[in-house]
Design an enzyme around this catalytic site. Structure first.
Site, PDB file in Angstrom:
ATOM      1  N   GLU A 260      13.988  -2.806   1.332  1.00  0.00           N
ATOM      2  CA  GLU A 260      13.686  -3.326  -0.011  1.00  0.00           C
ATOM      3  C   GLU A 260      14.979  -3.490  -0.833  1.00  0.00           C
ATOM      4  OE1 GLU A 260      10.628  -4.316  -0.812  1.00  0.00           O
ATOM      5  OE2 GLU A 260       9.198  -3.096   0.335  1.00  0.00           O
TER       6      GLU A 260
ATOM      7  N   HIS B 141       3.125  -8.244   6.226  1.00  0.00           N
ATOM      8  CA  HIS B 141       1.743  -7.788   6.087  1.00  0.00           C
ATOM      9  C   HIS B 141       0.934  -8.157   7.326  1.00  0.00           C
ATOM     10  CE1 HIS B 141      -2.422  -7.828   4.577  1.00  0.00           C
ATOM     11  NE2 HIS B 141      -2.015  -6.805   3.848  1.00  0.00           N
TER      12      HIS B 141
ATOM     13  N   HIS C 291       5.631   0.270   6.317  1.00  0.00           N
ATOM     14  CA  HIS C 291       5.715  -0.885   5.413  1.00  0.00           C
ATOM     15  C   HIS C 291       7.117  -1.513   5.343  1.00  0.00           C
ATOM     16  CE1 HIS C 291       4.868  -3.395   1.919  1.00  0.00           C
ATOM     17  NE2 HIS C 291       5.899  -2.838   1.303  1.00  0.00           N
TER      18      HIS C 291
ATOM     19  N   ASN D  44       8.024 -10.489  -3.288  1.00  0.00           N
ATOM     20  CA  ASN D  44       7.220 -10.405  -2.060  1.00  0.00           C
ATOM     21  C   ASN D  44       7.942 -11.010  -0.859  1.00  0.00           C
ATOM     22  OD1 ASN D  44       5.094  -9.192  -3.450  1.00  0.00           O
ATOM     23  ND2 ASN D  44       4.300 -11.176  -4.108  1.00  0.00           N
TER      24      ASN D  44
ATOM     25  N   ARG E 222      -9.230   5.803 -20.780  1.00  0.00           N
ATOM     26  CA  ARG E 222      -8.847   4.377 -20.880  1.00  0.00           C
ATOM     27  C   ARG E 222      -7.321   4.197 -20.891  1.00  0.00           C
ATOM     28  NH1 ARG E 222     -13.301   3.977 -24.648  1.00  0.00           N
ATOM     29  NH2 ARG E 222     -15.103   3.236 -23.471  1.00  0.00           N
TER      30      ARG E 222
ATOM     31  N   ARG F 264       7.854 -13.043 -10.504  1.00  0.00           N
ATOM     32  CA  ARG F 264       7.660 -11.730  -9.864  1.00  0.00           C
ATOM     33  C   ARG F 264       7.274 -11.881  -8.392  1.00  0.00           C
ATOM     34  NH1 ARG F 264       5.103  -6.091 -12.250  1.00  0.00           N
ATOM     35  NH2 ARG F 264       5.470  -4.939 -10.319  1.00  0.00           N
TER      36      ARG F 264
ATOM     37  N   LYS G 234       2.836  -1.733 -11.052  1.00  0.00           N
ATOM     38  CA  LYS G 234       1.734  -2.050 -10.133  1.00  0.00           C
ATOM     39  C   LYS G 234       1.200  -0.740  -9.582  1.00  0.00           C
ATOM     40  CE  LYS G 234       2.700  -6.679  -8.348  1.00  0.00           C
ATOM     41  NZ  LYS G 234       3.061  -7.456  -7.147  1.00  0.00           N
TER      42      LYS G 234
ATOM     43  N   LYS H  27      15.022  -5.537 -10.264  1.00  0.00           N
ATOM     44  CA  LYS H  27      13.562  -5.518 -10.431  1.00  0.00           C
ATOM     45  C   LYS H  27      13.200  -5.534 -11.917  1.00  0.00           C
ATOM     46  CE  LYS H  27       9.141  -3.899  -9.055  1.00  0.00           C
ATOM     47  NZ  LYS H  27       8.288  -3.274  -8.078  1.00  0.00           N
TER      48      LYS H  27
ATOM     49  N   GLU I 104       2.870 -11.066 -12.854  1.00  0.00           N
ATOM     50  CA  GLU I 104       2.978 -11.998 -11.718  1.00  0.00           C
ATOM     51  C   GLU I 104       2.173 -13.269 -11.958  1.00  0.00           C
ATOM     52  OE1 GLU I 104       3.179  -9.800  -8.005  1.00  0.00           O
ATOM     53  OE2 GLU I 104       2.536 -11.559  -6.891  1.00  0.00           O
TER      54      GLU I 104
ATOM     55  N   HIS J 271       7.092 -10.191   2.757  1.00  0.00           N
ATOM     56  CA  HIS J 271       5.853  -9.414   2.760  1.00  0.00           C
ATOM     57  C   HIS J 271       4.693 -10.157   3.446  1.00  0.00           C
ATOM     58  CE1 HIS J 271       8.134  -6.881   0.137  1.00  0.00           C
ATOM     59  NE2 HIS J 271       7.132  -6.068  -0.093  1.00  0.00           N
TER      60      HIS J 271
HETATM   61  P1  NAD Z   1       5.016   7.474   1.158  1.00  0.00           P
HETATM   62  O1  NAD Z   1       4.729   7.745  -0.253  1.00  0.00           O
HETATM   63  O2  NAD Z   1       3.901   7.611   2.138  1.00  0.00           O
HETATM   64  O3  NAD Z   1       6.226   8.398   1.627  1.00  0.00           O
HETATM   65  C1  NAD Z   1       6.672   8.313   2.957  1.00  0.00           C
HETATM   66  C2  NAD Z   1       6.705   9.690   3.624  1.00  0.00           C
HETATM   67  O4  NAD Z   1       7.807  10.412   3.114  1.00  0.00           O
HETATM   68  C3  NAD Z   1       5.467  10.556   3.362  1.00  0.00           C
HETATM   69  O5  NAD Z   1       5.200  11.299   4.519  1.00  0.00           O
HETATM   70  C4  NAD Z   1       5.937  11.505   2.261  1.00  0.00           C
HETATM   71  O6  NAD Z   1       5.228  12.726   2.271  1.00  0.00           O
HETATM   72  C5  NAD Z   1       7.373  11.696   2.631  1.00  0.00           C
HETATM   73  N1  NAD Z   1       8.287  12.025   1.548  1.00  0.00           N
HETATM   74  C6  NAD Z   1       8.382  11.441   0.329  1.00  0.00           C
HETATM   75  N2  NAD Z   1       9.456  11.888  -0.324  1.00  0.00           N
HETATM   76  C7  NAD Z   1      10.049  12.799   0.476  1.00  0.00           C
HETATM   77  C8  NAD Z   1      11.210  13.592   0.353  1.00  0.00           C
HETATM   78  N3  NAD Z   1      12.042  13.483  -0.686  1.00  0.00           N
HETATM   79  N4  NAD Z   1      11.503  14.444   1.361  1.00  0.00           N
HETATM   80  C9  NAD Z   1      10.697  14.514   2.477  1.00  0.00           C
HETATM   81  N5  NAD Z   1       9.605  13.764   2.657  1.00  0.00           N
HETATM   82  C10 NAD Z   1       9.298  12.906   1.663  1.00  0.00           C
HETATM   83  O7  NAD Z   1       5.610   6.001   1.393  1.00  0.00           O
HETATM   84  P2  NAD Z   1       6.578   5.041   0.565  1.00  0.00           P
HETATM   85  O8  NAD Z   1       7.281   4.253   1.590  1.00  0.00           O
HETATM   86  O9  NAD Z   1       7.361   5.767  -0.465  1.00  0.00           O
HETATM   87  O10 NAD Z   1       5.556   4.112  -0.220  1.00  0.00           O
HETATM   88  C11 NAD Z   1       4.693   3.245   0.470  1.00  0.00           C
HETATM   89  C12 NAD Z   1       3.589   2.866  -0.496  1.00  0.00           C
HETATM   90  O11 NAD Z   1       4.152   2.196  -1.602  1.00  0.00           O
HETATM   91  C13 NAD Z   1       2.583   1.912   0.124  1.00  0.00           C
HETATM   92  O12 NAD Z   1       1.280   2.365  -0.194  1.00  0.00           O
HETATM   93  C14 NAD Z   1       2.839   0.591  -0.588  1.00  0.00           C
HETATM   94  O13 NAD Z   1       1.680  -0.192  -0.741  1.00  0.00           O
HETATM   95  C15 NAD Z   1       3.357   1.067  -1.913  1.00  0.00           C
HETATM   96  N6  NAD Z   1       4.219   0.110  -2.622  1.00  0.00           N
HETATM   97  C16 NAD Z   1       3.931  -0.124  -3.924  1.00  0.00           C
HETATM   98  C17 NAD Z   1       4.724  -0.992  -4.649  1.00  0.00           C
HETATM   99  C18 NAD Z   1       4.453  -1.203  -6.099  1.00  0.00           C
HETATM  100  O14 NAD Z   1       5.071  -2.070  -6.716  1.00  0.00           O
HETATM  101  N7  NAD Z   1       3.581  -0.432  -6.700  1.00  0.00           N
HETATM  102  C19 NAD Z   1       5.823  -1.606  -4.048  1.00  0.00           C
HETATM  103  C20 NAD Z   1       6.101  -1.335  -2.704  1.00  0.00           C
HETATM  104  C21 NAD Z   1       5.286  -0.467  -1.996  1.00  0.00           C
HETATM  105  N1  GLY Z   2       6.710  -4.750  -5.028  1.00  0.00           N
HETATM  106  C1  GLY Z   2       6.303  -5.985  -5.586  1.00  0.00           C
HETATM  107  C2  GLY Z   2       6.156  -5.949  -7.061  1.00  0.00           C
HETATM  108  O1  GLY Z   2       6.368  -4.948  -7.682  1.00  0.00           O
HETATM  109  O2  GLY Z   2       5.817  -6.961  -7.622  1.00  0.00           O
END
Ligand code: NAD
Ligand code: GLY
Length: 372
Positions: A189, A257, A271, A250, A125, A246, A147, A231, A241, A253
């Protein structure tokens, strides 16, 4: 405003935590996490790309502090945010005998952070997790704010939870191994925070964005710290949100999206690239609505284009019309009682939430952009 290291507090009620931004922090990981973990063996989840570059260094850093990692290495890529891999992480944590006050380390980009955070929210939990973000996107956005989510057949991030980490350790040197395309996507971002409410930071990005991407450590650290501070303020004001504050995060986005959906959430448009083009479209739509000066919107487009990010719709070669893109927006998870809240701009640094945008106007605007 050049920085080499700093700590930023995320002041969420009941569970405040620090984001430590420090070049070389991964090589001192053991010292950073020692006070957060209670057992000598620490579960770590990462992906295969990150493991190839960083696993040996993390093991050495943990060993120097008398700790050891127990690793789960997952396939890289968005498809890993799935039910199957969620189950795998949950089973792994249970096999590690993790207790509520123990912590798992999420070492990677937003995919690993979102997945591991969600698993941590449900095991026993809710157990603790430490974010060690290794992409620029994760360092400036996804690792902060709690998130967490996976994707389902119906869409992205549709199943998840708010679950805050106990510590975020962002090492700007981790970006040394990140492919340039991923770094640029994360940079979108960074620019977003300037466009939301900080015109001086947007001007800083115009002057310093190229150095951030070229690997200048002070520029990187400054960009990450400024973004995280922005942030943290927003998350502290509206953690779940609910008030609209918050939602400002977006920006870009909704358009982005729709473009990601049209390109099948594939490598055609990752993305952050969708967010970059989405911010340009939000700015140009704001001009069309009589809200923003055309020259400000073109300043946004010029900076993102200059950095190497997509800033023009025809260049994507979509082969669809504006109506089809607007239809993707109807499935946006931000839909609220049949209306879609839109983030528009009155100027650079003057983003606001509009609740009265007509999707027919959006479709007509997109038709005009597609024809440009
Ligand atoms: P990702 O985690 O897929 O990383 C991108 C690529 O880079 C992958 O191939 C990974 O293996 C590689 N990689 C990562 N770090 C590396 C490093 N230091 N050296 C070499 N390769 C490396 O993508 P991302 O862009 O980091 O994240 C995208 C995800 O984040 C999406 O799923 C999106 O929905 C999510 N997201 C979440 C939030 C949130 O608030 N939680 C906000 C924005 C995006
Ligand atoms: N990336 C959007 C949020 O964290 O709210």
């Amino acid at each position: 405003m050049a920085l080499t290291e700093t700590t930023i507090r995320v002041d969420v009620a009941g569970a405040p935590y620090d984001v430590r931004i420090e070049a070389g922090a991964i090589d001192r990981l053991g010292a950073h996490v020692r006070d957060f973990v209670r057992k000598p063996v620490v579960p770590i989840v990462t992906d295969a790309h990150v493991a190839a570059h960083w696993q040996a260094r993390v093991d050495a850093a943990l060993g120097a502090a008398g700790l050891a990692g127990r690793w789960l290495v997952l396939p890289p890529g968005e498809a890993t945010k799935s039910w199957a891999h969620l189950a795998q992480v949950v089973d792994f944590l249970i096999a590690c005998d993790i207790e509520r006050r123990d912590r798992v380390i999420a070492l990677g980009g937003g995919v690993i952070g979102d997945l591991v955070g969600f698993a941590a929210s449900m095991v026993k939990r809710g157990c603790g997790f430490i974010q060690v973000p290794t992409t620029l996107l994760a360092q400036v956005d996804s690792s902060v704010g709690g998130k967490t989510a996976i994707n389902t057949a119906a869409g992205k991030n549709l199943v998840g939870a708010f679950h805050q980490p106990v510590l975020v350790l962002a090492d700007p040197a981790a970006l040394d191994t990140l492919p340039l395309r991923e770094a640029r996507a994360g940079y979108a971002e960074v620019v977003k925070y300037g466009l939301i409410d900080d015109p001086d930071f947007f001007a800083w990005c115009e002057a310093n964005g190229a150095q951030v991407l070229a690997g200048d450590m002070a520029a990187r650290t400054t960009a990450i710290a400024h973004s995280v501070a922005a942030k943290a303020r927003i998350v502290a004001a509206d953690e779940k949100e609910t008030t609209g504050v918050r939602a400002l995060l977006n920006l870009g986005h909704t358009f982005g999206h729709a473009l990601e959906a049209e390109t099948g959430f594939s490598d055609r448009l990752i993305h952050g690239e969708g967010v970059a083009l989405g911010m340009v479209l939000a700015a140009r739509f704001s001009v069309r609505q009589g809200l923003m000066r055309g020259q400000d919107a073109e300043r946004v487009a010029a900076h993102l284009h200059g950095i190497g990010l997509p800033a023009s719709l025809p260049a994507l070669g979509l082969g669809c019309d504006g109506r089809r893109l607007a239809d993707h927006m109807l499935h946006d998870k931000k839909m609220d009682a049949g209306t879609l809240p839109f983030l528009l701009m009155r100027g650079i640094g003057q983003t606001f939430l509009a609740r009265d945008v007509d999707l027919g106007d959006v479709a007509a605007f997109l038709d005009a952009e597609l024809a440009n």
